[in-house]
Design a protein around this motif. Sequence first.
Motif, PDB file in Angstrom:
ATOM      1  N   LYS A  47       0.843  -1.198   0.000  1.00 20.44           N
ATOM      2  CA  LYS A  47       0.000   0.000   0.000  1.00 20.44           C
ATOM      3  C   LYS A  47       0.875   1.243   0.000  1.00 20.44           C
ATOM      4  O   LYS A  47       2.092   1.149   0.196  1.00 20.44           O
ATOM      5  N   TRP A  48       0.258   2.358  -0.223  1.00 20.76           N
ATOM      6  CA  TRP A  48       1.024   3.602  -0.259  1.00 20.76           C
ATOM      7  C   TRP A  48       0.126   4.743   0.181  1.00 20.76           C
ATOM      8  O   TRP A  48      -1.104   4.610   0.196  1.00 20.76           O
ATOM      9  N   SER A  49       0.758   5.867   0.546  1.00 17.13           N
ATOM     10  CA  SER A  49      -0.012   7.062   0.910  1.00 17.13           C
ATOM     11  C   SER A  49       0.821   8.277   0.519  1.00 17.13           C
ATOM     12  O   SER A  49       2.029   8.168   0.352  1.00 17.13           O
ATOM     13  N   SER A  50       0.119   9.393   0.352  1.00 19.73           N
ATOM     14  CA  SER A  50       0.887  10.589   0.016  1.00 19.73           C
ATOM     15  C   SER A  50       0.545  11.694   0.993  1.00 19.73           C
ATOM     16  O   SER A  50      -0.527  11.697   1.597  1.00 19.73           O
ATOM     17  N   SER A  51       1.466  12.620   1.158  1.00 17.60           N
ATOM     18  CA  SER A  51       1.201  13.780   2.005  1.00 17.60           C
ATOM     19  C   SER A  51       0.127  14.622   1.318  1.00 17.60           C
ATOM     20  O   SER A  51      -0.105  14.467   0.110  1.00 17.60           O
ATOM     21  N   SER A  52      -0.502  15.531   2.065  1.00 17.83           N
ATOM     22  CA  SER A  52      -1.631  16.266   1.479  1.00 17.83           C
ATOM     23  C   SER A  52      -1.202  17.175   0.325  1.00 17.83           C
ATOM     24  O   SER A  52      -1.981  17.466  -0.568  1.00 17.83           O
ATOM     25  N   ASP A  53       0.065  17.589   0.336  1.00 15.40           N
ATOM     26  CA  ASP A  53       0.520  18.421  -0.784  1.00 15.40           C
ATOM     27  C   ASP A  53       0.944  17.568  -1.988  1.00 15.40           C
ATOM     28  O   ASP A  53       1.366  18.094  -3.019  1.00 15.40           O
ATOM     29  N   GLY A  54       0.864  16.273  -1.847  1.00 14.46           N
ATOM     30  CA  GLY A  54       1.168  15.378  -2.971  1.00 14.46           C
ATOM     31  C   GLY A  54       2.655  15.263  -3.263  1.00 14.46           C
ATOM     32  O   GLY A  54       3.033  14.733  -4.310  1.00 14.46           O
ATOM     33  N   LEU A  55       3.506  15.730  -2.330  1.00 13.75           N
ATOM     34  CA  LEU A  55       4.943  15.712  -2.614  1.00 13.75           C
ATOM     35  C   LEU A  55       5.666  14.492  -2.043  1.00 13.75           C
ATOM     36  O   LEU A  55       6.627  14.011  -2.626  1.00 13.75           O
ATOM     37  N   THR A  56       5.212  14.013  -0.893  1.00 15.26           N
ATOM     38  CA  THR A  56       5.907  12.901  -0.250  1.00 15.26           C
ATOM     39  C   THR A  56       5.061  11.619  -0.336  1.00 15.26           C
ATOM     40  O   THR A  56       3.903  11.618   0.071  1.00 15.26           O
ATOM     41  N   TRP A  57       5.656  10.579  -0.862  1.00 11.19           N
ATOM     42  CA  TRP A  57       4.940   9.321  -1.064  1.00 11.19           C
ATOM     43  C   TRP A  57       5.609   8.210  -0.265  1.00 11.19           C
ATOM     44  O   TRP A  57       6.807   7.980  -0.413  1.00 11.19           O
ATOM     45  N   THR A  58       4.811   7.559   0.558  1.00 10.59           N
ATOM     46  CA  THR A  58       5.360   6.475   1.374  1.00 10.59           C
ATOM     47  C   THR A  58       4.825   5.139   0.865  1.00 10.59           C
ATOM     48  O   THR A  58       3.611   4.966   0.745  1.00 10.59           O
ATOM     49  N   PHE A  59       5.737   4.252   0.551  1.00 10.27           N
ATOM     50  CA  PHE A  59       5.347   2.934   0.032  1.00 10.27           C
ATOM     51  C   PHE A  59       5.678   1.856   1.064  1.00 10.27           C
ATOM     52  O   PHE A  59       6.828   1.752   1.508  1.00 10.27           O
ATOM     53  N   ASN A  60       4.675   1.074   1.452  1.00  6.46           N
ATOM     54  CA  ASN A  60       4.905  -0.072   2.343  1.00  6.46           C
ATOM     55  C   ASN A  60       5.122  -1.302   1.473  1.00  6.46           C
ATOM     56  O   ASN A  60       4.239  -1.692   0.717  1.00  6.46           O
ATOM     57  N   LEU A  61       6.305  -1.869   1.600  1.00  7.07           N
ATOM     58  CA  LEU A  61       6.713  -2.889   0.637  1.00  7.07           C
ATOM     59  C   LEU A  61       6.347  -4.303   1.083  1.00  7.07           C
ATOM     60  O   LEU A  61       6.272  -4.601   2.278  1.00  7.07           O
ATOM     61  N   ARG A  62       6.178  -5.143   0.090  1.00 10.94           N
ATOM     62  CA  ARG A  62       5.926  -6.555   0.321  1.00 10.94           C
ATOM     63  C   ARG A  62       7.202  -7.194   0.880  1.00 10.94           C
ATOM     64  O   ARG A  62       8.295  -6.875   0.429  1.00 10.94           O
ATOM     65  N   LYS A  63       7.018  -8.076   1.878  1.00 14.39           N
ATOM     66  CA  LYS A  63       8.216  -8.701   2.470  1.00 14.39           C
ATOM     67  C   LYS A  63       8.448 -10.074   1.849  1.00 14.39           C
ATOM     68  O   LYS A  63       7.521 -10.697   1.323  1.00 14.39           O
TER      69      LYS A  63
END
Lengths: 561, 335
Positions: free
Chosen positions: A97-113
């Motif tokens: 899954k992933w999420s982005s900051s409200s300004d759309g600049l920072t994207w965090t990806f939770n990776l498959r293990k």
Amino acid sequence: MVHSRTARRRWTAAIGLTGVAALALSACAQSERGTDSSSGSGKTGGTFTFGAAGAPKLFDPFYATDGETFRVARQMFDGLTTFKPGTAEPVGQLAEKWSSSSDGLTWTFNLRKGVKFHDGTEFNAAAVCANFERWYNQKGAGQSDAVSQYYGDNFGGFSDGAKPSLYKSCSAKDAATAEIVLTSSTSKFPDILGLPAFSMQSPDALKKYDADNVQAQGESFVFPAYATEHPTGSGPFKFSKYDKANGTVELVRNDDYWGEKAKVDKLVFKIIPDETARKQALQSGDIDGFDFPNAADWDSLKKDGFNVQIRPAFNVLYLGINQKNNPKLRDLKVRQALIYGINREQLVKSQLPEGAKVATQFIPETVGGYAKDVTEYKYDEAKAKALLAEAGASDLTLKFYWPSEVTRPYMPNPKDIFGAISADLQKLGIKIEVTTKPWNGGYLTDVDQGVPDLFLLGWTGDTGSADNWIGTFFGNPANRFNTGANTWGTDLATALKKADAEPDRDKRFKLYEDLNKKIMTEYLPAIPVSHSPPALVTKSSVKGIVPSPLTDERFYSVSVS
Amino acid sequence: MLRYTVRRLIQLVVVVLVLSLLVFAWLRALPGGPVSALLGDRGTPESRAALSAQLGLDQPIFLQYFKFLGRALTGDFGNSTTVQPGDTVVEIFLQRFPATIELSLFAIVLAVLAGIPLGYLAARRRGGWFDNLSVGGSLVGVAVPVFFLAYLLKYIFATELQWLPSLGRQGDIEATRVTGFFVLDGLLTQEWDAAWDAFLHLLLPAVALATIPFAVIFRITRAAVLDVVNEDYVRTAESKGLLGSVIRRRHVLRNAMLPVVTTIGLQVGALLAGAVLTEKVFAFQGVGEALALGFERRDYPVLQMFIMVAAVIYVLVNLLVDLSYALIDPRIRAR
């Protein structure tokens, strides 16, 4: 009819001059070797052989710009995201899954293990960053549009700062969390991460085989051993060999795949450049399927018992208008006259395959930002003539180009489409100066150099983002329509950039809807003609292919009985 | 003989140089080219200009030619843009040449093995049903375009009857590559199934390719034998009461072979032209297919080198024909 290849061999042997002896010999040889791969003995699975229209350029998808390379790459590589089978909707692949900051600049990806690359090394956040950094730090020939076109189109510039880049940084928060920072918000994210070009590759293998060492040599580019012999992804198939003398690319199943394992043991791509030869190869059982059968053959192939799978239409054919040469074309009334004067309903019915639709705008319905209530132009010859007269352009002469020696998914028969459109235009009293040139033999060059006034061209989408469509067409005023010749060309480009940068999805869709309306009402830089569904054909014994609007079929789900 | 050979070889070098310039200029005069091939419909006016500059395609043509010539002298003929992108054209040629040789050799052997005996038989039974039938047949053989015949053969034997494979050089089979001649490789490595499989793949294209040379060789043999049997020396031999087989071998066949050998040589040259179409129809990965594809996709480096090599081969084959002519006919040797 004798269907299997073994049976065929036996038949030939029986009728051949040296048949009996040779059959005995080959039987001996088979029993001695006991590893005849064609029999697929032991394991379930067997081989799926797909006819390819051309040689893949290489096997490193980052440097690929051609469909034949991507088709092979899709089977060997995973991306952070992918597209839900049968749609253009992004879903997680190596990112759960992933999420982005409200300004759309920072994207965090939770990776498959627990994912491993084909060389046994581990996929983790550090590997993600290594891939992003690799793209961003391309040097020399690696920056050429002919080499890293998808990066250039989507990320812009590189680390040398010559052009602004979308990418800013990547950091591994922990082994399973990667954070990507962008320089501006964009509708492209995270969709583009599902494109084969942005697949995750093994950092160890990239380094070991000198993956970034691409060179311009003479009139072409030369790629390092990584790209030609050692592509290393984490996908359901692994690279086995490219037998150039026989024109076959062979992949084998990755038994350690993290996800659903491939059903066939082996995947073979057989290079058959001639369209008729591909069809005959299917009919004679030498291949199990091929892409883009000629629409005129669909019925006969179905009748012969083959499975013709029709993809959702995810393309647009347009009549390009270049406002450069003829000042009359800069008048909206003249462009409106053209669209009223072309009987697109009739053209779709008579020239395009079943399932084709008239295009009301430059994107298909499934793309976010599609406007339901755009100005629609129904065929109206009288109105077209009146508009031309009003604009003082009744004696118009236009240079009209159509491409020979080519068919495209959005344009199965350029000559007939040209014929229909030019006949309609002539009815309006427009004189047509016809030019036809081969696709690579001057057509594209002339179109981009603004030689024709009218030309046939189109687009197949990479992603479901409107930016990939109208952003590509009109996002730069110095485009092949020469929209910069009118003041609105720059306004349109600016508005497209603004829409692309809007992080809020609903707001963004609204901006694109408004733009689509404006494009069709106030600007009309070209004439959208149709959306045509391309097809893919296989033997009836082939199961499990999900036709993708993006031609993003993954063959792990394919079985051959 | 030596002087003659040397003169012909010098001629060859001049031909190749002139040709290299002509081909180079011709290709650059053609619209389109590598930039379109590399960028496709996703290029922009901007990216086209940048790529042209990067590849030196914006430089004056003579400068480009001398650069090309300089590289060519070191054996670097450039890299393919679209046929096998990135590979050097020399590599592509070397890898595809055995396919074309294998196919052409097989075709010419078929044509000779069938053409000479049938031509001889037809001449000896002049006016009979066999003669009429085979002369008619050979007319059809010459008249039918190669690609049509290739499609027809494929339709009957591959698509409908499914006796033979429809394309490629080898099926899905493990095979060790030694020389690049697939049948030979199978025999050398004793992988009999691979050799047999390669042989089956060779059959249809070879038959298609052999048709025209067969028809020509048949007709020339027939005509030559008819000429010779009416010669005084044959009549003399017959009146001396020599055995029929001796006359056939020593007097008729040997003398009739001169024009036939010339024809075979010329047909070998013509085979290369036929191979372009045959290889395309059967996706037979030979030089001809690369040439056809190179033209279709505007792969300049491939076209440049392959056309030049084809010309060299053509001139060489003609040279060999002339030399073998001299070997068969002592009168020419003595001159």
